[in-house]
Design a protein around this motif. Structure first.
Motif, PDB file in Angstrom:
ATOM      1  N   ARG A   3      -2.089   0.524  18.298  1.00  0.00           N
ATOM      2  CA  ARG A   3      -2.160   1.282  19.551  1.00  0.00           C
ATOM      3  C   ARG A   3      -2.356   2.748  19.191  1.00  0.00           C
ATOM      4  NH1 ARG A   3       3.162  -0.045  22.719  1.00  0.00           N
ATOM      5  NH2 ARG A   3       2.219   1.449  24.154  1.00  0.00           N
ATOM      6  N   VAL A  27      -0.533   4.241  24.863  1.00  0.00           N
ATOM      7  CA  VAL A  27       0.476   4.732  23.917  1.00  0.00           C
ATOM      8  C   VAL A  27       1.533   5.577  24.628  1.00  0.00           C
ATOM      9  CG1 VAL A  27       0.860   6.054  21.797  1.00  0.00           C
ATOM     10  CG2 VAL A  27      -1.237   4.719  22.065  1.00  0.00           C
ATOM     11  N   GLN A 100       0.790   4.830  17.245  1.00  0.00           N
ATOM     12  CA  GLN A 100       2.151   4.321  17.145  1.00  0.00           C
ATOM     13  C   GLN A 100       2.099   3.211  16.105  1.00  0.00           C
ATOM     14  OE1 GLN A 100       3.766   2.783  20.801  1.00  0.00           O
ATOM     15  NE2 GLN A 100       5.861   2.723  20.007  1.00  0.00           N
TER      16      GLN A 100
END
Length: 258
Positions: A3, A27, A100
């Protein structure tokens, strides 16, 4: 797939956000329109701001083509999440792919291997990667003194493009203004055109293969090729490519012929 999203910031003290890809919503929970024009610091937790500002200063002094930063960002629901930013100084802006991600993942380790530096803000553990260092408050920790420049270096002219990763011609979605004097192309008119069309025919296959590798592995690719400029002819350039799930960042600069 990781992500992540693309972010571009100006060089003002506020680091205003110039561009965000749509996947920022996945995100952080924000749409691009909610954040563009704001300071990039608005998402950084207060306790990490001094360290972030120190990192930015060091990055500018070194005119870094690719560095990894580990810290935290605040989501729209006020949750703090750990992030990795693969950042490039691009003459009049800074480009990033912000993810992430687990720093121990294969893709993160591959990016660390290609980065000029790996930086942890405050409470992140140091030494996860070879050559890593950290920022604690307003000072740099565990960075050898000989590596700290004594004065700013001259910024290397670089052009930034955001490319569509889903088209074979790698459609240019955004092109920065310095492309006009570095590559001899009109940044506005080239938008919507094919990045592949600017590759020398003898270089096209391997450059596209390198970009495909970045798309499939989320690594960082650095290579050289001959850029076909409509006004300057054949220009040897070096290329650094990073990828998000919805786009690619291509940073180009002049290179000595190999």
């Amino acid at each position: 797939m990781e992500r992540n999203f693309i972010a571009i910031y100006d060089l003002s003290p506020e680091r205003k956000i110039l561009y965000l890809s749509d996947s920022v919503y996945d995100v952080l929970g924000y749409t691009p329109d909610e954040l563009i024009g704001q300071s990039g610091f608005c998402l950084i937790p207060e306790e990490e701001l001094p360290g972030m500002q120190t990192y930015i200063l060091y990055q500018e002094i070194n005119d870094s083509i690719i560095s990894l930063l580990y810290g935290h960002s605040r989501t729209k629901t006020n949750q703090l999440i750990p992030i990795e930013a693969a950042a490039s100084c691009c003459y009049n802006m800074v480009t990033c792919v912000i993810a992430q991600v687990d720093p121990n993942s294969h893709s993160a380790k591959a990016r660390a291997a290609a980065a000029e530096s790996v930086v942890y803000i405050d409470d992140h553990p140091n030494g996860m990667f070879k050559g890593a260092w950290k920022v604690q408050g307003s000072s740099v920790k565990e960075l050898p003194d000989p590596d700290i420049p004594t004065e700013p270096i001259k910024l290397e002219p670089r052009a930034c493009m955001v490319l569509n990763r889903f088209t074979r011609k790698l459609t240019i979605m955004y092109c920065s203004v310095p492309a006009s004097f570095i590559l001899g192309i009109n940044p506005t008119k080239c938008t919507g055109g094919s990045f592949v069309s600017y590759l020398h025919p003898e270089d096209s296959d391997y450059v596209v293969q390198e970009i495909d590798r970045v798309k499939s592995t989320s690594c960082v690719a650095q290579t050289k090729f001959r850029f076909i400029s409509p006004t300057k002819g054949v220009i040897p350039v070096s290329l650094t490519v990073t990828a998000s799930c919805d786009g690619l960042i291509a940073v180009l600069q002049s290179a000595a012929p190999s």
